[in-house]
Design an enzyme around this catalytic site. Sequence first.
Site, mmCIF file in Angstrom:
data_model
loop_
_atom_site.group_PDB
_atom_site.id
_atom_site.type_symbol
_atom_site.label_atom_id
_atom_site.label_comp_id
_atom_site.label_asym_id
_atom_site.label_seq_id
_atom_site.Cartn_x
_atom_site.Cartn_y
_atom_site.Cartn_z
ATOM 1 N N GLU A 1 -18.423 92.683 33.114
ATOM 2 C CA GLU A 1 -18.830 91.720 32.098
ATOM 3 C C GLU A 1 -20.349 91.695 32.002
ATOM 4 O O GLU A 1 -21.043 92.347 32.796
ATOM 5 C CB GLU A 1 -18.275 90.323 32.415
ATOM 6 C CG GLU A 1 -18.803 89.718 33.695
ATOM 7 C CD GLU A 1 -18.053 88.443 34.116
ATOM 8 O OE1 GLU A 1 -16.891 88.253 33.712
ATOM 9 O OE2 GLU A 1 -18.639 87.654 34.860
ATOM 10 N N HIS B 1 -18.580 82.184 33.879
ATOM 11 C CA HIS B 1 -18.980 82.610 35.218
ATOM 12 C C HIS B 1 -20.480 82.393 35.409
ATOM 13 O O HIS B 1 -21.273 82.647 34.499
ATOM 14 C CB HIS B 1 -18.687 84.102 35.434
ATOM 15 C CG HIS B 1 -17.225 84.405 35.514
ATOM 16 N ND1 HIS B 1 -16.695 85.631 35.177
ATOM 17 C CD2 HIS B 1 -16.169 83.653 35.909
ATOM 18 C CE1 HIS B 1 -15.389 85.615 35.352
ATOM 19 N NE2 HIS B 1 -15.043 84.418 35.797
#
Lengths: 290, 390
Positions: A209, A247
């Site tokens: 990511e 996150h």
Amino acid sequence: MSILVNKDTKVIVQGFTGSEGTFHAEQCIAYGTNIVGGVTPNKGGQEHLGKPVFNTVKEAVATTGATVSMVFVPPAFVADAVMEAADAGIELAVIITEGAPVRDMQAAKAYATKHGMKTIGPNCPGIITAEECKIGIMPGMIFKKGNVGLISKSGTLTYEGANQVVREGFGITTAVGIGGDPIIGLSYKQLLPLFEADPETEAIVMIGEIGGDLEIQAAAYIKEHITKPVVAFIAGQTAPAGKRMGHAGAIISGSAGTAAEKMAALEAAGVKVVVSPAEIGKAIKEVLSK
Amino acid sequence: MNIHEYQAKQIFAKYGVPTPRGIVANTPAQAVAAAHELGGKIWVVKAQIHAGGRGLGGGVKLAKSVTEVEQLAGEILHMQLVTHQTGPEGKEVHKVYIEEGADIQDELYLGVVLDRAKEMPVIMASTEGGMDIETVAHNTPEKIIKVAVDPAVGFQGFHGRELVFGLGITDPAEQKKFISFASKLYKLYMENDAELIEINPLIKTGSGDFLALDGKMGFDDSALGRHPDIEDMRDISEEDPDEREASKYGLSYVALDGEIGCMVNGAGLAMGTMDTINYMGGTPANFLDVGGKANAETVAKGFEIILKNPNVKAIFVNIFGGIVRCDRIANGILEATKLVDVHVPVIVRLDGTNAAEAAEILKNANIANVIAATDLADGAAKAVAAAKQS
């Protein structure tokens, strides 16, 4: 075969008697994981889920011979728990807890490394060797045994990827959720050679990511050392810069850490990069039928 | 969490990091009082918003009289300040910082940030103060000195020497002052669980003193629990009200400018869903991670926040149920549609534990605008089609 853990791995749980620890330890035992006990200070001598509880990791290791610890303690106590595990001779700590301060993880990881202990996480779903050993919170039934290794920063994308691989008629050797925090334990670069060396793993799925440069490091490593086919997806192509996407580590800082640069680096390393996670299964089928 | 310049300077002062004297003001009258209290002949009136580039946007101005301080404070307070970091709509200024004028001989840059690859804080310094550091890093990377400090041993003499020799500071008295400045900054970075400190510019005065002319600080949200004094510095007006509302319910939300609302469990899958919508020719309206404990209340809240955005033409609910059972989520969605008026098509993809039961529940409920999808690709395609039709 598999990497890091298998049906014989002896596992203890730190934060064994808490609600999260209890629920997930129970699920792991049901899956077949060889959980040999747990640690909760001041509850030593008791029995929980039919397993012994110890006051310290040292005692637990001495009595059970455990080599792996699954860490469920609250965020403020994670660093302490990880350092205790390292000091007691645990070989691998799998840290599930979300929300541990970065400074704590920095210190804990440095200490673990000094003591030769590997770590996975924090803020991760854990590690699973299909149909043998689940150390974490993932839904075990998705992971059918097979020939694909999986490494992912994201929990639900791990499930998504594994599920697609299984639906295409393949399966998983070991899947590792490495977590999406700014400082994490084992990463792509350390896990890729383990999959390369594992005779049963024939292809690798790598899910990354935005944020940081672990995927770029992985690309360089793959180019030099990995002969098995790798399929990759990088989440956050449509994420705006400077915004944290769930996150703690998923943030594009200035112009660094974008999905585009990671995808380009992986493609240049010969990785099959998919633009949507919905294509992971198909891409694995493609690389494995070559 | 980020704080204002004046708050960062309060922390600097606590650690003995030198700054010009200054006082924060909410009104022009307070600005005048501040100027009188500070004394002198020159003051700087500085807009306090959480964004860089304030000077270029007209939010930092020099005043040569108290009358001018009053006038400038009146102009800057409540203006919509637009900088390269605020977006075109800008940010309303609620506070100004009145600071004594400084005798600027040289402008430097000094920052501390986590180096994720080295897993240590890194001190960054440059002679190119006052410039956008990203641009400096891109065009002239050799002009940025990076010194990583291992927290196990802390700031050592050699770290300081690398900085001053790198910056070309040759006078021993100045070297000593700069090294002291940098070591204090490192200390406050560590002790306050900062994520980022930036001083741009850090100035050298005519008398060879170093002063933090600006100050930017961000903190590790996971560590705020042990810093109540910093948590108290939170300025709610700087935060997106929808993001804030979402976080109260354990949802992680970021608004985007597309047409398809997204509700997903897990941050990675949430980003992956946005990417898939984009790949299929649609545009995502938001990032929304409902977390691992999705239930009727959180799903209803998610619908409510998504639907506040008038651009939303369809919603894609994409849940991969692991420990959370899909049948429970299906029921949650049905309950949520009773709690919130959902006036756009909702495409629902539930996979994982008890997915078949969930599909049955949605089918039997037979709600007109709830459309079931079989997998991620199918759901994204249906959402894109639904958004195009409406």
